[in-house]
Design an enzyme around this catalytic site. Structure first.
Site, PDB file in Angstrom:
ATOM      1  N   LYS A  16       0.864  -1.307  -0.158  1.00 51.48           N
ATOM      2  CA  LYS A  16       0.113   0.027   0.137  1.00 51.48           C
ATOM      3  C   LYS A  16       0.957   1.403   0.073  1.00 51.48           C
ATOM      4  O   LYS A  16       0.736   2.164  -0.734  1.00 51.48           O
ATOM      5  CB  LYS A  16      -0.892  -0.011   1.309  1.00 51.48           C
ATOM      6  CG  LYS A  16      -2.034  -1.346   1.354  1.00 51.48           C
ATOM      7  CD  LYS A  16      -2.986  -1.004   2.421  1.00 51.48           C
ATOM      8  CE  LYS A  16      -2.229  -1.029   3.836  1.00 51.48           C
ATOM      9  NZ  LYS A  16      -1.601  -2.380   4.221  1.00 51.48           N
ATOM     10  N   ARG A  91      -9.462   0.895   8.495  1.00 49.51           N
ATOM     11  CA  ARG A  91      -9.128  -0.559   8.940  1.00 49.51           C
ATOM     12  C   ARG A  91     -10.111  -1.399   9.830  1.00 49.51           C
ATOM     13  O   ARG A  91     -10.053  -2.494  10.143  1.00 49.51           O
ATOM     14  CB  ARG A  91      -7.945  -0.407   9.810  1.00 49.51           C
ATOM     15  CG  ARG A  91      -6.506  -0.531   9.210  1.00 49.51           C
ATOM     16  CD  ARG A  91      -5.328  -0.472   9.985  1.00 49.51           C
ATOM     17  NE  ARG A  91      -4.067  -0.884   9.839  1.00 49.51           N
ATOM     18  CZ  ARG A  91      -3.062  -0.425   9.325  1.00 49.51           C
ATOM     19  NH1 ARG A  91      -3.155   0.893   8.930  1.00 49.51           N
ATOM     20  NH2 ARG A  91      -2.026  -1.245   9.091  1.00 49.51           N
ATOM     21  N   ARG A 130      11.595  -5.733   5.163  1.00 50.84           N
ATOM     22  CA  ARG A 130      10.998  -4.353   4.842  1.00 50.84           C
ATOM     23  C   ARG A 130      12.095  -3.634   5.765  1.00 50.84           C
ATOM     24  O   ARG A 130      12.167  -3.744   7.035  1.00 50.84           O
ATOM     25  CB  ARG A 130       9.811  -4.358   5.185  1.00 50.84           C
ATOM     26  CG  ARG A 130       9.194  -2.652   5.141  1.00 50.84           C
ATOM     27  CD  ARG A 130       7.952  -2.622   4.791  1.00 50.84           C
ATOM     28  NE  ARG A 130       7.300  -2.736   6.015  1.00 50.84           N
ATOM     29  CZ  ARG A 130       5.630  -2.484   6.140  1.00 50.84           C
ATOM     30  NH1 ARG A 130       5.172  -2.093   5.073  1.00 50.84           N
ATOM     31  NH2 ARG A 130       5.232  -2.385   7.200  1.00 50.84           N
ATOM     32  N   ARG A 163      11.424  -1.458  11.057  1.00 49.66           N
ATOM     33  CA  ARG A 163      10.238  -0.910  11.979  1.00 49.66           C
ATOM     34  C   ARG A 163      10.155  -2.051  13.234  1.00 49.66           C
ATOM     35  O   ARG A 163      10.049  -3.057  13.053  1.00 49.66           O
ATOM     36  CB  ARG A 163       8.964  -0.697  11.338  1.00 49.66           C
ATOM     37  CG  ARG A 163       8.791   0.589  10.432  1.00 49.66           C
ATOM     38  CD  ARG A 163       7.741   0.442   9.656  1.00 49.66           C
ATOM     39  NE  ARG A 163       6.425   0.143   9.693  1.00 49.66           N
ATOM     40  CZ  ARG A 163       5.206   0.163   9.373  1.00 49.66           C
ATOM     41  NH1 ARG A 163       5.425   0.664   8.145  1.00 49.66           N
ATOM     42  NH2 ARG A 163       4.254  -0.421   9.891  1.00 49.66           N
ATOM     43  N   ARG A 174       0.238  -8.479  13.550  1.00 50.23           N
ATOM     44  CA  ARG A 174      -0.608  -7.620  12.724  1.00 50.23           C
ATOM     45  C   ARG A 174      -1.591  -8.591  11.662  1.00 50.23           C
ATOM     46  O   ARG A 174      -2.671  -8.033  11.250  1.00 50.23           O
ATOM     47  CB  ARG A 174       0.515  -6.896  11.929  1.00 50.23           C
ATOM     48  CG  ARG A 174       1.057  -5.831  12.795  1.00 50.23           C
ATOM     49  CD  ARG A 174       2.268  -5.162  12.429  1.00 50.23           C
ATOM     50  NE  ARG A 174       1.951  -4.340  11.147  1.00 50.23           N
ATOM     51  CZ  ARG A 174       3.110  -4.134  10.408  1.00 50.23           C
ATOM     52  NH1 ARG A 174       3.962  -4.763  10.262  1.00 50.23           N
ATOM     53  NH2 ARG A 174       2.816  -3.306   9.289  1.00 50.23           N
TER      54      ARG A 174
HETATM   55  P1  AMP Z   1       0.841   1.105   8.795  1.00 50.99           P
HETATM   56  O1  AMP Z   1       2.036   1.958   8.452  1.00 50.99           O
HETATM   57  O2  AMP Z   1      -0.321   1.322   7.850  1.00 50.99           O
HETATM   58  O3  AMP Z   1       1.205  -0.573   8.639  1.00 50.99           O
HETATM   59  O4  AMP Z   1       0.343   1.085  10.269  1.00 50.99           O
HETATM   60  C1  AMP Z   1       1.332   0.959  11.172  1.00 50.99           C
HETATM   61  C2  AMP Z   1       0.612   0.670  12.748  1.00 50.99           C
HETATM   62  O5  AMP Z   1      -0.289   2.126  12.946  1.00 50.99           O
HETATM   63  C3  AMP Z   1      -0.552  -0.095  12.632  1.00 50.99           C
HETATM   64  O6  AMP Z   1       0.057  -1.428  13.031  1.00 50.99           O
HETATM   65  C4  AMP Z   1      -1.424   0.421  13.852  1.00 50.99           C
HETATM   66  O7  AMP Z   1      -0.946  -0.069  15.040  1.00 50.99           O
HETATM   67  C5  AMP Z   1      -1.264   1.792  13.534  1.00 50.99           C
HETATM   68  N1  AMP Z   1      -2.589   2.172  12.728  1.00 50.99           N
HETATM   69  C6  AMP Z   1      -2.166   2.796  11.269  1.00 50.99           C
HETATM   70  N2  AMP Z   1      -3.526   3.096  10.678  1.00 50.99           N
HETATM   71  C7  AMP Z   1      -4.361   2.861  11.432  1.00 50.99           C
HETATM   72  C8  AMP Z   1      -5.682   2.761  11.702  1.00 50.99           C
HETATM   73  N3  AMP Z   1      -6.511   3.214  10.463  1.00 50.99           N
HETATM   74  N4  AMP Z   1      -6.626   2.161  12.572  1.00 50.99           N
HETATM   75  C9  AMP Z   1      -5.901   2.062  13.812  1.00 50.99           C
HETATM   76  N5  AMP Z   1      -4.256   1.987  13.962  1.00 50.99           N
HETATM   77  C10 AMP Z   1      -3.761   2.233  12.746  1.00 50.99           C
END
Ligand code: AMP
Length: 221
Positions: A16, A91, A130, A163, A174
């Site tokens: 994404k 999400r 990653r 990360r 996750r």
């Molecule tokens: P990402 O970079 O999109 O993988 O997001 C990293 C982390 O941020 C996720 O594992 C969640 O802990 C938090 N996060 C990101 N977007 C959301 C969302 N829409 N709702 C809840 N937590 C989020």
């Protein structure tokens, strides 16, 4: 056909962020990544960051009300000529419903929702390798780019890191969270006639081509 606002759905590691960056550069999308916004808040140590940090490190979702408030503030700043691309939001079904309400309030049409489909095995392989640049946010992969932790970012010279939520236990968590909370969004948007699925295990360039065609309405949904 006019350019469409977009939501990218898909499990962690589906690409994404990478594809959103490509669409931002090639089609001037405004890329709204809740993951990036939350990581910024954590790095700044502000109130939101303090509340979000523990959830993020464990690979759990940050509570809906915090994320919805963050996105509402950001969406309210959009110009009408700007096209947005949401990456990592919604999400949960509650977030999707809140988004619909937000769009109604600011008078924007429902976006096209693109589901980037990849298998669990591929997710584990990709996330395990990653790397991210802390300065410009560019994402790399050990397997694809021949870079490693501590190397300099080819874009800006930042020191690449893995990360904390890309460690094996957090990755498993996750994926479980995705299956439970986010996968139902595929049905949710399918029923509303907004969803199209792309095979995101194919060559990255092919995925980019298909995304650009869909974004410009040059490919039927
Ligand atoms: P990402 O970079 O999109 O993988 O997001 C990293 C982390 O941020 C996720 O594992 C969640 O802990 C938090 N996060 C990101 N977007 C959301 C969302 N829409 N709702 C809840 N937590 C989020």
């Amino acid at each position: 056909m006019a350019q469409r606002d977009l939501i990218l759905l898909g499990p962690p590691g589906a690409g994404k962020g990478t594809h959103a960056e490509y669409l931002e550069d090639s089609m001037s999308y405004t890329h709204l990544s809740t993951g990036n916004l939350l990581r910024e808040a954590v790095a700044n140590g502000n109130n939101l960051g303090k509340q979000a940090q523990d959830y993020m490190e464990a690979g759990e979702l940050v509570p809906d009300d915090l994320v919805i408030e963050l996105v509402t503030e950001r969406m309210a700043q959009l110009d009408c000529e700007e096209h947005f691309l949401l990456d990592g939001f919604p999400r949960t079904t509650a977030q999707a419903e809140a988004l619909s309400k937000m769009l109604g309030t600011i008078g924007r049409e429902e976006p096209l929702v693109i589901n980037l489909a990849v298998s669990d095995a591929e997710v584990v392989r990709r996330l395990g390798g990653r790397l991210m640049c802390p300065d410009c946010g560019t994402i790399y992969n050990v397997h694809r780019d021949g870079l490693d932790i501590g190397d300099k970012c080819p874009q800006c010279g930042g020191e690449l890191y893995c990360r904390s939520d890309d460690q094996p236990e957090a990755i498993r968590n996750r994926l479980n969270v995705y299956e439970q909370d986010s996968a139902p969004l595929i049905d949710y948007y399918q029923q509303r006639g907004q969803l199209v699925t792309i095979d995101a295990e194919q060559d990255q360039q092919q995925v980019s081509v298909e995304l650009a065609e869909l974004a410009q309405g040059r490919r039927p949904c």
